[in-house]
Design an enzyme around this catalytic site. Structure first.
Site, PDB file in Angstrom:
ATOM      1  N   ASP A  55       0.790  -1.231   0.000  1.00 24.11           N
ATOM      2  CA  ASP A  55       0.000   0.000   0.000  1.00 24.11           C
ATOM      3  C   ASP A  55       0.825   1.287   0.000  1.00 24.11           C
ATOM      4  OD1 ASP A  55      -2.211  -1.564  -0.120  1.00 24.11           O
ATOM      5  OD2 ASP A  55      -3.148  -0.818   1.701  1.00 24.11           O
ATOM      6  N   TYR A 101     -10.203  -0.375   1.637  1.00 23.56           N
ATOM      7  CA  TYR A 101      -9.787  -0.308   3.034  1.00 23.56           C
ATOM      8  C   TYR A 101      -9.478   1.118   3.476  1.00 23.56           C
ATOM      9  CZ  TYR A 101      -9.274  -4.820   5.361  1.00 23.56           C
ATOM     10  OH  TYR A 101      -9.513  -5.986   6.028  1.00 23.56           O
TER      11      TYR A 101
HETATM   12 CO    CO Z   1      -8.358  -7.033   6.840  1.00 22.18          CO
END
Ligand code: CO
Length: 646
Positions: free
Chosen positions: A305, A389
């Site tokens: 990320d 997320y």
């Molecule tokens: Co997770």
């Protein structure tokens, strides 16, 4: 809602002060002119080129500062990536170099939206979507994912994105509730062409309400919560000068990069007038999410990320009363867009104080006399959204000298539509027909310690049970065994619950009242090891995941655990944390860097859906002989409030 007034902006020049919008504009115009850039050029990042450690540590107010920018630049016609350093002060390009083949800079912000458009406009994709009953492209949602490295010939030499696709049932619906599982377009990001559509077969698109906002959901908002406000009538206890912060006895600087997000610089503690360094620099070096589901839809997913997505550039603008409550100071994050224009995220970093319960307490049971002190912490945080997320990264400084870091993971699970009768051993059915695969989140932190000075050493603690002999008459004795590491290879270690293993960074040249070397100890919280085999792509690219800690000798070129450019990198090269440690340099009385690898093991569950309650995971750095005694002894007695009577 309380509104805080922005402090009057005062800023003393300092070499670590982040670049302003005008400095970025100037740096970009210098390199544009000197290198004769045209439309083929895209800026992946342009931020402060951090000065050398010597320059920072020797800096005195008024010293001349050479303002420089570090840039990563993509030529989308030749698919070549360049690193540049530009002196804004001297108005010239200092260096300009092509990076090694087979590596890519992270996603550029504009590529996220371009990829989505490219996919939706592609006739092959439209045909594949139609097979799933999806014909209205306006309702399709395409999440760009990094391509990783799987040795696919067609992919070589291209800058790539893979996509996960979803469909809304109507405008305003939560698209993550209707995944088009198994349909994976692969896009060349430079030319914006779909190079292939991977399609492992049609799966059902379930028509259920998976919304998380009350306007669209099938639930009522509860109405019995009374107001809970934080009031600080005298204002905050911190002082801010540009990006320099002083609070209680702590002093530090706030930094920010498009890749790492928040950076803490030069964290010092004022110990009765003596300013004692604790950390030189601390930031997230990478975050990796391996998934356990072997199906085609997910078996290539291992997001890096930071290095692939630039989680700093994906940060949220924080909202007072929602993300943070109380007396808040916000900091903007200034970065660059693809065209080289400044891109500012307002209120990206939040600074505020929190009451944190009891700092210490004792009651004399004979007299009933009670002494208690309130603990307080300074919170420095940012939140970022990486597609489905959302992650909050929080640093806490406490009044007793403790440093804590905490991640708050929330947002949307990565889900898959189940086939009729499919085995769900690789995940959990979180809604009828919707499966969330088992996965892990590894957060690697690079923490350049500076305990009372640059020269530090590392001690490992293991607790052992004494042998049964005359010295251990009740057979219950145990003690801590201390091992001091000499070199990097000895210091690639894992957590061991059987020995209550801990690591302490000490300064052998600085002693406390008892003559012990001063130190800070790492107290890990929850952790886990990876399950992917060594031969897997992810473990080839990030073998450092196998160790919870590495300690290395400081090298300014070693900033990120998976190396400088992990995007599409095959792995196995020398630019990676476990390879840094293989240099086996001395870490005894040297400039030591601590790398902590923290694993969140995610057994997905129905309660994580349709939006995940925040998962908290973190670690502490606690003073261990750094002070001569409880550093919070001098906290004032709290004022006693009259009790409320009904
Ligand atoms: Co997770």
């Amino acid at each position: 809602m309380l509104q805080t007034e922005k402090h009057t902006v005062k800023m003393s020049p300092h070499p670590l002060e982040p670049l302003s919008e005008s400095e970025i504009m100037k740096a970009v115009s210098i390199i544009r002119k000197e290198k004769n850039f045209g439309d083929e050029i895209r800026f992946e990042q342009a931020g402060l080129k951090e000065p050398s450690k010597e320059e920072v540590l020797n800096f005195e107010t008024g010293d001349p500062i050479n303002r420089r920018s570090f840039m990563v630049i993509l030529n989308r016609e030749t698919n070549q990536t360049f690193e540049a350093v530009v002196s804004i002060t001297d108005e010239k390009v200092i260096s300009y170099e092509k990076i090694a083949e087979g590596q890519q800079a992270s996603f550029i912000m504009e590529e996220y939206t371009e990829l989505e458009e490219t996919v939706k406009n592609n006739p092959e994709f439209q045909k594949a979507a139609a097979k799933r009953g999806v014909t209205d492209m306006d309702l399709v949602m395409v999440d760009p994912w990094s391509a990783g490295y799987f040795g696919i010939e067609e992919d070589e030499g291209r800058r790539l994105g893979r996509a996960l696709c979803f469909v809304r049932r109507y405008e305003g619906d939560n698209a993550y509730g209707q995944p088009l599982t198994g349909l994976i377009p692969v896009v060349d990001l430079n030319t914006q062409e779909v190079i292939r559509i991977e399609d492992s077969g049609v799966r059902p698109v379930y028509d259920t309400n998976e919304n998380y906002v009350p306007e669209e959901g099938d639930f009522e908002t509860r109405k019995d919560l009374k107001r809970l406000d934080i009031t600080m009538p005298d204002g905050p206890s911190f002082e801010v000068d540009g990006h320099s912060v002083e609070w209680q006895k702590w002093q530090f600087r706030i930094g920010y990069t498009a890749r790492e997000g928040l950076v803490l610089h030069t964290v010092n503690y004022d110990d009765d007038g003596k300013v004692r360094p604790v950390l030189y620099r601390a930031a997230l070096s990478e975050m990796i999410v391996p998934y356990g589901y072997p199906d085609h839809a997910h078996n290539w997913q291992n997001a890096f990320d930071a290095g692939e997505y630039g989680l700093g550039q994906l940060a949220n603008s924080l909202v007072l009363g929602c993300d943070c409550k109380g007396e808040i100071e916000y900091f903007d994050a200034v970065m660059v867009d693809a065209d080289g224009e400044p891109m500012t995220i307002p209120n990206a970093v939040c600074l505020h104080e929190e009451d944190y319960g009891v700092a210490w307490k004792h009651t004399d049971w004979r007299t009933g006399e009670m002494e208690v002190r309130r603990s307080r912490r300074l919170v420095i945080s940012f939140f970022t959204t990486v597609a489905n997320y959302d992650y909050g990264f929080y640093w806490y400084l406490y009044t007793d000298g403790t440093i804590e870091h905490e991640v708050k993971a929330t947002g949307m699970l990565n889900v898959s539509a189940l086939q009729e009768g499919e085995d769900t051993k690789y995940g959990t059915e979180v809604a009828p027909g919707i499966m969330a695969p088992i996965h892990q989140h590894f957060f690697n932190y690079r923490i350049d310690t500076q305990i009372d000075g640059v020269e530090n050493s590392v001690v490992e603690y293991n607790t052992v049970a004494s042998e049964i002999n005359d010295d251990n008459p009740n057979k219950n004795a145990f003690y801590a065994e201390e091992t001091i590491f000499e070199t990097e290879m000895e210091a690639r270690r894992n957590i061991n619950l059987e020995t209550a293993r801990r690591w302490k960074v000490i300064n052998e040249n600085s002693k406390n009242l008892m003559g012990q070397p001063v130190g800070y100890i790492l107290e890990p919280g929850e952790n886990v090891s990876p399950f992917a085999h060594d031969q897997s792509s992810i473990m080839q690219r990030a073998p450092f995941l196998k160790k919870h800690v590495h300690f290395t000798q400081y090298d300014p070129a070693e900033m990120f655990a998976p190396g400088m450019y992990p995007n599409q990198k095959q792995g196995g090269g020398m630019d990676e944390l476990s390879k840094y440690a293989e240099k086996d340099r001395s870490i005894r009385n040297e400039d030591v860097v601590l790398w902590y690898n923290m694993g969140l093991h995610h057994y997905t569950k129905p309660e994580d859906w349709p939006v995940m309650p925040t998962i908290y995971i973190g670690f502490y750095l606690k003073p261990f002989g750094f002070f001569d005694r409880n550093a919070a002894l001098d906290l004032p007695r709290p004022s006693i409030k009259e009790q409320r009577r009904n």
